[in-house]
Design an enzyme around this catalytic site. Structure first.
Site, PDB file in Angstrom:
ATOM      1  N   LYS A  91       0.028  -0.065  13.596  1.00 50.63           N
ATOM      2  CA  LYS A  91      -1.217  -0.490  14.241  1.00 50.63           C
ATOM      3  C   LYS A  91      -1.301   0.157  15.614  1.00 50.63           C
ATOM      4  CE  LYS A  91      -2.445  -3.905  11.331  1.00 50.63           C
ATOM      5  NZ  LYS A  91      -3.703  -3.874  10.570  1.00 50.63           N
ATOM      6  N   HIS A 110       0.818  -1.225   0.000  1.00 52.59           N
ATOM      7  CA  HIS A 110       0.000   0.000   0.000  1.00 52.59           C
ATOM      8  C   HIS A 110       0.856   1.281   0.000  1.00 52.59           C
ATOM      9  CE1 HIS A 110      -2.960  -2.952   0.739  1.00 52.59           C
ATOM     10  NE2 HIS A 110      -2.962  -2.924   2.056  1.00 52.59           N
TER      11      HIS A 110
HETATM   12  C1  BG6 Z   1      -4.787  -4.802   4.644  1.00 55.74           C
HETATM   13  C2  BG6 Z   1      -3.909  -5.216   5.785  1.00 55.74           C
HETATM   14  O1  BG6 Z   1      -4.122  -5.000   3.417  1.00 55.74           O
HETATM   15  O2  BG6 Z   1      -5.113  -3.435   4.766  1.00 55.74           O
HETATM   16  C3  BG6 Z   1      -4.559  -4.923   7.111  1.00 55.74           C
HETATM   17  O3  BG6 Z   1      -3.631  -6.608   5.693  1.00 55.74           O
HETATM   18  C4  BG6 Z   1      -5.017  -3.490   7.190  1.00 55.74           C
HETATM   19  O4  BG6 Z   1      -3.672  -5.201   8.192  1.00 55.74           O
HETATM   20  C5  BG6 Z   1      -5.822  -3.124   5.941  1.00 55.74           C
HETATM   21  O5  BG6 Z   1      -5.804  -3.325   8.354  1.00 55.74           O
HETATM   22  C6  BG6 Z   1      -6.112  -1.641   5.910  1.00 55.74           C
HETATM   23  O6  BG6 Z   1      -7.013  -1.371   4.872  1.00 55.74           O
HETATM   24  P1  BG6 Z   1      -7.940  -0.084   4.913  1.00 55.74           P
HETATM   25  O7  BG6 Z   1      -8.619  -0.091   3.593  1.00 55.74           O
HETATM   26  O8  BG6 Z   1      -8.827  -0.229   6.082  1.00 55.74           O
HETATM   27  O9  BG6 Z   1      -6.995   1.061   5.090  1.00 55.74           O
END
Ligand code: BG6
Length: 500
Positions: free
Chosen positions: A350, A250
């Site tokens: 986190k 991401h």
């Molecule tokens: C996921 C991760 O890819 O993305 C998670 O495995 C995380 O740990 C999540 O919580 C976050 O996604 P978003 O869309 O809520 O920001």
């Protein structure tokens, strides 16, 4: 996104059809697409899982999931009934080849009955360890056509490998059966409306791009902060950690969109060529530089939103002596003509104070501090903040004179909010990405070289961290902004993290 749009009806098979992802994201997204009449009426969805009874029980299970996870609630009975008629169940094991030949017969029957042409989209919502065998079984059962005729495509969920070597091995396994244009590696951040808007902001407007370079930008901060802990995924987190879970995919994807050059066209390869160039321009770091320019953290007990929470080591399925990181910060330099000398500070964690994903472009201060003469000694730098989520929007921070008899400058913001302009409910990332895969548009999916280039930078970090175990974990209290060392990382450069 590209011109390669085809609205062919298709059959979608979800491996892991009863799993968490299917219930929380995939089926709700498909339901929304159905409700908005974006799916051709004949399109069928087949949930493939090891346990389950029949189409009827599967439908009941998905109905319950929608009651909880549908984007727009309540789910109207008539809408559900018409959606349910698209849903089918197939009981099978991922490793048994015979189950795949049986699946083929079942799909043939469903397609005949619904008048479907045999286009197929396979969604692998399964653990990485099972991907290889499923792909092989699909190939052996003759599911994958590489020539003209009905199409077959595969969507692969993250995590895509756990380092460079495993990512390459996975790509090899996929390429034995599917051609690259048939492989859709999903990163749901790319499907978020606000992420898609990064290129629109930069390249669909005349005023930003001229400033988007080392002459005007002091540095960039990318933050993916979450207030949740590892929830029920302790086992996964022990294996992965935040660097693999969030930064490798991401965060580096966001970095690419912010830093890339304008593509020659808005099509899948042109866009991804430019993203890969960014990854290739990231300056490799020696072991020493990695230890200097990266920070790891792990949350201890604390309080989030006024509620007491346990530390990472007390989470379910976590080793009470675990050294796994739940926070990471990393300073990267992009060595190209546009960005040389402009640091990009990345962080993800986190159990931080609040959930916020944002990209902040911080500009240089004016060359002369003119207002020093009238007592303004320090002026806040201009910043353009792209709020990816929540409270989606874009803010431009600048200084304005405070009305009054003396010259005093305060920071103010011009703020664009999605909710005010476009209404409260934005499409979910999975809605867009599923539709793109059905259309055969891979612009918002990661290409093979992109994934491997990202791992090329993340793997040395993982290795150096492994060889230098942290001595201070847990080193931040849940509900704070992470370890002190991450403050020091920027302070060393005379900068500080934004408090979103
Ligand atoms: C996921 C991760 O890819 O993305 C998670 O495995 C995380 O740990 C999540 O919580 C976050 O996604 P978003 O869309 O809520 O920001």
């Amino acid at each position: 996104m590209s011109s390669a749009i085809s609205t062919d009806p298709a059959t979608m098979v979800i491996f892991g059809g009863s799993g968490d992802l299917s219930k929380r994201k995939l089926v709700p997204a498909l339901f929304e697409l159905h409700r908005e009449k974006q799916l051709p009426p004949t399109t069928a969805i087949v949930g493939y899982a090891r346990t389950g009874e029949s189409d009827e029980t599967y439908r009941a299970e998905m109905k319950a999931a929608l009651a909880e996870f549908a984007r727009k609630k309540p789910v109207e009975e008539a809408e559900w009934t018409s959606f349910a008629s698209r849903l089918f169940f197939f009981r099978g094991d991922l490793t048994i080849p015979k189950n795949f030949t049986d699946l083929k017969a079942r799909l043939g029957a469903i397609e005949k009955e619904r008048g479907l042409p045999g286009n197929r989209l396979f969604y692998l919502a399964i653990p990485p360890s099972s991907i290889g065998v499923v792909v092989k079984n699909l190939g052996q059962a003759g599911f994958v056509y590489r020539v003209d005729g009905p199409w077959s495509r595969v969507i692969v969920e993250k995590p895509f490998g756990r380092d460079l070597q495993t990512a390459r091995a996975l790509n090899e396994e996929l390429s034995q059966v599917f051609a690259e244009r048939q492989i859709f590696r999903i990163d749901h951040y790319l499907g978020k409306e606000t992420t898609q808007n990064i290129l629109v902001l930069r390249l669909g407007n005349g005023i930003f791009e001229p400033l988007w370079n080392r002459r005007y930008v002091d540095h960039v901060q990318i933050t993916v902060a979450e207030s949740i802990g590892v929830e029920n995924r302790g086992k996964f987190y022990e294996e992965a950690g935040v660097l693999r879970d969030i930064i490798q995919n991401h965060v580096l994807q966001l970095l690419c969109l912010v830093a890339m050059e304008p593509p020659v066209a808005f099509d899948p390869d042109a866009v991804r060529d430019e993203k890969v160039k960014v990854l290739r321009s990231i300056q490799p770091q020696s072991g020493e530089e990695i230890l200097r320019d990266s920070v790891r953290g792990q949350y201890g007990p604390g309080a989030v939103d006024g509620k007491t929470v346990v530390g990472y080591r007390a989470e379910k399925d976590v080793n009470p002596m675990s050294l796994r990181e739940t926070y990471a910060a990393w300073k990267v330099q992009i060595e190209n003509w546009r960005w040389a000398g402009v640091p990009f500070y990345l962080r993800a964690g986190k159990r931080l104070q609040k959930r916020v994903t944002e990209i902040a472009i911080q500009f240089k201060t004016p060359p002369i501090a003119l207002f020093r003469q009238v007592g303004v000694l320090r002026q806040e730098p201009n910043a353009l903040v792209l709020r990816i989520q929540p409270d989606e929007g874009i803010a431009l921070k600048f200084g304005a004179k405070v009305p009054g008899p003396v010259t005093k400058i305060d920071p103010v913001t011009m703020d664009f909010r999605y909710s005010e302009f476009f209404g409260a409910s934005q499409p979910e990332a999975y809605e867009r990405l599923l539709m793109d895969a059905i259309h055969g548009d891979s612009t918002l999916f990661a290409r093979r070289d992109e994934v491997e280039a990202a791992w090329e930078h993340v793997t040395p970090l993982l290795d150096v961290w492994r060889d230098n175990p942290p001595l201070d974990h847990p080193n931040y209290e849940a509900g704070t902004w992470g370890p002190d060392a991450s403050v020091a990382l920027l302070a060393r450069d005379g900068r500080r993290w934004r408090r979103p």
